[in-house]
Structure formats: structure tokens, C-alpha cells
Design a protein around this motif. Sequence first.
Motif, PDB file in Angstrom:
ATOM      1  N   VAL A 320       0.454  -1.306  -0.036  1.00 21.48           N
ATOM      2  CA  VAL A 320      -0.073   0.148   0.044  1.00 21.48           C
ATOM      3  C   VAL A 320       0.960   1.217   0.053  1.00 21.48           C
ATOM      4  CG1 VAL A 320      -1.769   1.459   1.845  1.00 21.48           C
ATOM      5  CG2 VAL A 320      -2.001  -1.429   1.156  1.00 21.48           C
ATOM      6  N   LEU A 321       2.028   1.027   0.399  1.00 25.65           N
ATOM      7  CA  LEU A 321       2.729   2.230   0.753  1.00 25.65           C
ATOM      8  C   LEU A 321       3.203   2.313  -0.536  1.00 25.65           C
ATOM      9  CD1 LEU A 321       4.742   1.346   4.444  1.00 25.65           C
ATOM     10  CD2 LEU A 321       2.028   3.440   3.392  1.00 25.65           C
ATOM     11  N   ALA A 322       3.727   1.642  -1.047  1.00 24.83           N
ATOM     12  CA  ALA A 322       4.987   1.471  -2.755  1.00 24.83           C
ATOM     13  C   ALA A 322       3.623   2.348  -3.850  1.00 24.83           C
ATOM     14  CB  ALA A 322       5.591  -0.008  -2.855  1.00 24.83           C
ATOM     15  N   GLY A 323       2.713   1.389  -3.528  1.00 27.45           N
ATOM     16  CA  GLY A 323       1.687   1.675  -4.550  1.00 27.45           C
ATOM     17  C   GLY A 323       0.991   3.269  -3.805  1.00 27.45           C
ATOM     18  N   ALA A 324       1.367   4.000  -3.147  1.00 27.74           N
ATOM     19  CA  ALA A 324       0.461   5.218  -2.810  1.00 27.74           C
ATOM     20  C   ALA A 324       1.610   6.315  -3.340  1.00 27.74           C
ATOM     21  CB  ALA A 324       0.568   5.443  -1.437  1.00 27.74           C
ATOM     22  N   ALA A 325       2.829   5.525  -3.136  1.00 25.08           N
ATOM     23  CA  ALA A 325       3.743   7.011  -3.139  1.00 25.08           C
ATOM     24  C   ALA A 325       4.133   6.761  -5.212  1.00 25.08           C
ATOM     25  CB  ALA A 325       5.231   6.273  -2.694  1.00 25.08           C
ATOM     26  N   ALA A 326       3.455   5.425  -5.442  1.00 26.07           N
ATOM     27  CA  ALA A 326       4.240   5.156  -7.005  1.00 26.07           C
ATOM     28  C   ALA A 326       2.701   5.517  -8.132  1.00 26.07           C
ATOM     29  CB  ALA A 326       3.714   3.691  -7.792  1.00 26.07           C
ATOM     30  N   TRP A 327       1.910   6.366  -7.673  1.00 30.68           N
ATOM     31  CA  TRP A 327       0.680   7.301  -8.027  1.00 30.68           C
ATOM     32  C   TRP A 327       0.916   8.037  -8.818  1.00 30.68           C
ATOM     33  CZ3 TRP A 327      -3.945   5.865  -9.311  1.00 30.68           C
ATOM     34  CH2 TRP A 327      -5.063   7.294  -9.826  1.00 30.68           C
ATOM     35  N   PRO A 328       1.505   9.241  -7.787  1.00 30.54           N
ATOM     36  CA  PRO A 328       2.897  10.351  -8.545  1.00 30.54           C
ATOM     37  C   PRO A 328       3.595  10.271  -9.297  1.00 30.54           C
ATOM     38  CG  PRO A 328       3.146  10.801  -6.411  1.00 30.54           C
ATOM     39  CD  PRO A 328       2.077   8.717  -6.204  1.00 30.54           C
ATOM     40  N   ALA A 329       4.353   9.139  -8.713  1.00 24.93           N
ATOM     41  CA  ALA A 329       5.695   9.066  -9.786  1.00 24.93           C
ATOM     42  C   ALA A 329       5.742   8.731 -10.652  1.00 24.93           C
ATOM     43  CB  ALA A 329       6.463   8.230  -8.670  1.00 24.93           C
ATOM     44  N   GLY A 330       4.659   7.227 -11.127  1.00 26.14           N
ATOM     45  CA  GLY A 330       4.530   6.839 -12.568  1.00 26.14           C
ATOM     46  C   GLY A 330       4.337   7.631 -13.717  1.00 26.14           C
ATOM     47  N   PRO A 331       2.696   8.942 -13.677  1.00 26.75           N
ATOM     48  CA  PRO A 331       3.267   9.824 -14.435  1.00 26.75           C
ATOM     49  C   PRO A 331       4.668  10.543 -14.906  1.00 26.75           C
ATOM     50  CG  PRO A 331       1.373   9.908 -13.484  1.00 26.75           C
ATOM     51  CD  PRO A 331       2.118   9.524 -11.982  1.00 26.75           C
TER      52      PRO A 331
END
Length: 843
Positions: A320-331
Motif C-alpha cells: 500500500v505504501l509503495a502503491g501510494a508513492a508510485a501514484w504520483p511518480a508513475g506519470p
Amino acid sequence: MGKLAARSLRYRIGGFTATFLALFIGATLVMACGGLMETGIRNVAPPERLVGADLLITGDRTHEVASGKKHKKETPLPERVSLPVGLVDKARAVPGVRSATGERTFDAAVLGGTEVKVQAHGWESAALTPYGLTAGSEPVGRNDVVLDTETARRAGATAGSRIRIAAHGSAATYTVSGIARARTAVPQATLFFSATEAARLSGRPESVADIAVTLVPGARLDDVRKGIQEAFTGNPVTLLSGDDRGAVEHPEVVQGGEDLVALSGVVGGLVILVVAFVVAGTVALSASQRGRELALLRAIGTSTGQLRRMLLGETLMVMVLAGAAAWPAGPVVGRRLFETLVESGMVAETVRFSQGWIPAMPAYGALLLTAVGGGLLGSARAVRARPVEALGEAAVQKPGLHPVRIVVGLLFLAGTVALALVTALVLRGPVAASTAGPTVMCCAIALALLGPWFAKLVTLLLHWPVRVLAGPSGRLAALNCRARTAKVAAIATPVMLASAIATGNLYLQTTTAALADRAFADNLRADAVLTSAAGGVDPALLARVRALPSVAGAGAYVTSRAYTEKPHDGKENKKGLPLQGVSAEGVGQTLAVKASAGSLDGLRGDAVALPETVAHRMHRTVGDTITLRLGDGARADVRIVALFKGREGFDTALTSAELLAPHTTAGLPSQILVRADGDRGRLMADLGALAAQHPGLKVAGRDAVTAAQAESNRTQASVNYLIIGMLVAYTALSVVNTTAVAVGNRRKEFALQRLTGATRGQVLRMMTVEGGLVALVGLLLGGVAAASTLVPFGYALGDAGTITGPPSIALTVIGAGLALTLAATLVPTWWALRSRPVEAARA
């Protein structure tokens, strides 16, 4: 178990940080690839010059290609499809239409001290932006022209200036009647001729490039669209509105969108595959480090289900922490990758990057599967073992692999063998790269699944050399590796993946690029090439070139693509059959093509010469007639006048330039190829003198032409280098991640060694040898995986060439693998040795 999982995170920061980084970066990369795919699917290119048009009508550029006995696939035609000029009046008569403007669009160049390449139109198109005059008046006469403000500034021209403009194979002097400024931003340099002059210079006065329609106030776009479709019955057209209108100004957007979707799909699949192994390996190694803890929990009565729930809870919290961090980083990463693709020329700069919430779904799905699957599989033995056995296994590694893992690994190994055989025995030439590329990944997966077996084999082979060369430290390091083959395999797997992907794919790219360079150079016998600043070369120049005393032969040259229809070549490239339009009088002197049947002298009018392989697949020979769908959608029944032996992987048909050139966007030959009659220097001097008499005509020597082609191939390959670099960088990070976790959990072992008399230096030397041995295991296995693709590919090339590439690639891979592994080994070791041995032993 949820509380216990949360507390475990607090006291195992190192292991869970490694898992977090693997999950975060993996999800970010997958999300970035998803953004590229969404961008390619949407393929949004907002209009710039044509922003004032409500609806644009173009010729239908789609062509249906048979992809099977019952299936067809639409593919874009490579050339512009013009519309009959009579359709403009039909569009204007549709209810709801205020105006319909038939556009002339062609390339031109403003000559002088600074050459400015521009896009030229008739003045009637200026109202579509709209452009407004800032000085002078609109073009009325044949010699009038209006420049946009930026073009005028670069050319140093003002209203009333006299400038020379090259267009459609010729150059003439024009008077700048006015300077115009667009009310909206139009990056493309633009100029406007009078309507009659634009029709003449377009080379197609009977047709228009597109029809721009504006609506009367209150008219419904759907009603007008329906009315136009009814009025144009029998004329296949495409109607575009909104952001789709940008594809009219930039036709390359259509093909670029398809290429971007295909690229992002392939890269995304590779990223998911690599991420799955890296994440699973990291999570499994982190879980295996807790063997004693899990064994004690089993011994005090904890059920297997409770242990699974605890491990699942820990993994889900980190996920969950990794997914939350990836949300803004992916774009952010996706946009950077997109900008790099634009810089390489693969994607038009007018395409808008689009990334919404959809790409996050497959990224989170891959995140969930790899995290949960890796965590559960990595701790499966400790969870399922009996309490007493679990305590024993926590101290001593139990040999053997799970049966499912063995079966899957053997299947991938069999797949590697099958792909290698297909590459070596079935395919020929550069096309063999289509199966050679997947082979390295298939082999890498097999080696990763069966890693402990291969790691044990390699450590056994290296055991005695290491002991002899490294002394006591080497002996202890070798014994450690032999006793921990599962952990050695876990650390060596990222090294193997990185080295296999880098070595195998980079040498594939360098080899295919070298083959393309060689094929172009071998086929070109011309000593010089004439080109134009814009719009192609006037075929009338051929007579003057051939009359020069230093010329042995000369011929027009133009390229395009076509699709075979009757009969259809079932193995034809999805982008069609490459065509070269040539002059029958000069093809023998300027191109290295020799007829094996028939004669190239027959390449006049509706004639074609086919490679033997293509003719054999179509069951046709000299004298037969075939039907081609040319690049602009026109059908042509052509007679086969010759067959020749083509170069494997570079099958290209020859046709007459007079047939092919009118069906290209420019409408003229793009080059005139010239062969010297002895002295090349004299030829270049004669051609230079001729070019001086025809402003806009350019002369280039053979070396310059081949160098430009090689540079073009390198630019196209740069996209693949970017992809490979991204995958290698991620796996390189996992090398550091995995190694740091594995070494960081050996503090107690180091403390016991020091309590028995070992010094810090001795422990560091032992770990240096051990790190080098682990890196060597990974590099050797990576070399095996790379060889599984390069050896069959080299065999498939046959006479076409050999594996080519600088040795620096292999040396860099080896050096980077050793450096990363040693750094990730020695830094945690040094950190662990900072504490006192007694305190570390009690921890």
C-alpha cells in the motif's frame, strides 16, 4: 496477526525498505509504460494551423491487411491520400456548412544565407488559423508570397523583399507581398502563395490535400458529418473533428500512435516480467531471513494459516505504501520517457502525453500479485514445516526445490531450446531477431527458477580456483557459498538478469544496425547523390546530369511501400512491401542489383522486379501480373519483368520511378543517383557546377550518404537502448537491494567470527571474495542466457553477417556487475563490523 504484522514492520526496517523499493520502482515503471500505451491509444495531437476549422475531410488512409484466413487488420497507408478538387463544391453545398476550403499543402524552402524549411499553402488557407497581415497585402499574382513573422525574421525579409523559394523540384524568385501573424501558436514555419500558384507548385492541380469545413452558427456537427458522408458516397474519406484534426497537419501521428502502442505493450510486458522476478526474489529473501522467527512461532502453537495471514498483512502494508508513492511518480517517469521518444523522432512532438487512472490498474494488479506471491512462496517451507523441523531448517539450509518450481523452470528451459532452434534453423537474416529477443528472457526465467541448481554447479566449478587464488579467505568464502546456494542464487539472480538483458539485447541491436548499414552501403553503387532543398527533384534534370562527361550512369530514385493484393503475400511485413522507384537506364550503374531472370531494362511504366523469395511465396515469375496497393491507396496492375536475389531480411521490390513517384506525398523522385566515369573528384566538381545553376539543388558524396543513413539507424535504435537501459537500471538496483538485505542479516555470524579470533580485515577480505564469487556466478549465468540468443542469431545470419558490437559492452557489463555486487556487499559488512562483537552476538 494484523497487529503482529504492523509491529514486525517497525523492527525490520532494513528488509521491508528493500521490499518497498522493489515494489515502488516496479509499480512506477509499469505505470509509466501504461501511460505511454494510453497516449498511443488516444493519439491526441491538437490542431495548430487548422484550429479554426470545425471539421476536416481527408482521404481514407486506412488499408485492410489479411492477418489470417478470416481476419483482417487495418493499417495506415504511408503516403497522403489526396481528394478530387470537385469534392470541395460538394462539401460546400451540404446544409449547415458555412465554408469549405480545399487545401494545398506541400514542402518548400526559403533559400539564401539561412535556409528555412517551410510548409506552403494557398492564401485561402490563412483564414483557417486565422492568420492576419501585419504588413503588406495578400498574394495575388504568380510571383507573390506571404511569410509568417518567424519565417520572415529568419530569412531577413520584409514586405517588398525579393526572395528565392524552392518547391516541387524547382526554385524561383518571389516578392514578399506581406507578413502575416497567427492568432494562435503555430510552431511550423509557414508561407502562402496565391491560389493558382499553390495549385501549380503542389504538382496536383486536380486534387487537394484536405478540405477544411466551418459550420454556420447553430449547425449540429453530427448532422453536417452525416450530410457530407451522403454527399461523398463512392469517395472513401475520413472526417475529423476536435483534437483528431491535428493528424491532418502531422500525418506521421497516425503511424506513430500504432508504434507507441506496440512499443509500450512490449516494454510493459518485459517490465512486469522483470519486476515479478525482482520483487519475488527480494520478498522471498527477506522472508527466508526470518526462518528462526517463523520456526519459533510454529513451535509455540501458531498455525500455518496464522503465519500466512501475518506475512500477507506485512506484504500488503508495504504494498500500500509503495502503491501510494508510485501514484504520483508513475506519470512523471512516463512523461520523461515520452519526451525521450519525441526527441528520438519516434513520436511526433505535437502528440499530447495522456495518463489518467487507467494505467494504475494493471500496475497495482502486478504489484499485488508479485508482492503477495513472492512473500508466500518465499516462506512456504517455514510456514508448512513441522515445528521441530522448522527450527532445524532455520539453522541449516535444506536442499531441494519445490516440485512446481522445478516443472515450471524445466518448461521455460524447453522453451528456450525451442526458440533457439526456430531462430537458427527456421528464420534467416535480421528477421531472426524477432525470436532471438524473447529467447534471452525465456532462458533468464529458467535460470532464475532453477537458480540454486545452477548456482551450486558454478560454485563447485569455481571452488578450488577460488581457494587457490584467494587463500584462507577464499576457502571460507567458497564454503559459505556452497552452504548457502539458495541465498547465493537469490543474490546472483538480479546480476544474471541485468547482464543477460544488457549483453543479449545490446549486441542484438548493434548487430541489426550494422546489418542495415551494410545492406544500404552494399546496394548503393552511386558515387554521388543529388537532392533538393524541398519537394523532390525535377526528373527533367536527369538528361542534363547524364550529359556530363564525368557521368557513367544516372537514375531517378524514390522510395515508398505497397501492399500485395492479387495474389497476397501471406508473409508480408505488416507495414507493406518496401518499394524503390528507379530509372531503367541507370539502375544497373547506381544500384547493386542483378537480375537472375528477366531484365531490369524493362522497368518502365507499370513494371516491377521482385526478390526471388517474394516471387516464390506468391507463386509468380517473369511475365506474370500482380496487383499492388500503392502508398496513397491507388491500385496498380504491374507486370513482373525481372527477378533478383534479395538480401535476407531486407526484401525490397523495384519499380519504375515514373510509376511510383506520383503516388508519393511529394509527387517527385527524392534523389538522382549518379555513378562516376572514373574520377570521382571530377564528378563532384561537375555536379557542383550544375547545382550552382539550379538553386536548391544539393550534392552529396557516397560517404556522406552512407553516414547519414547510419546515423538514422542509430537514432531509431536509441529507443531500444533506452528501454534496455531502463530494465538494466532496475535490475541493477535490485542487485544492491538484494545483496544489502542478505549481508545485513549476517551480523551475528560476523560477530562469532571475530570472537573466535578473526579481525575486521579478515572478515572484509572474506566478504570481498564471497561478493566477487556471487557476482561471477550471476555473470556466468547471464552470459549463458545471452549466448542462448546470440549464438542462434549468429547462425541464422549466415552469409548476411556476424554478431557485431564493441567489446566495451561486455566489459562494461562485467565491470558494473562486479562493482555493484562488491559495493552492496562491503558497505553493509563494514557497517555491521562497527559494533562490538559481544553486543552483536547477543542481538
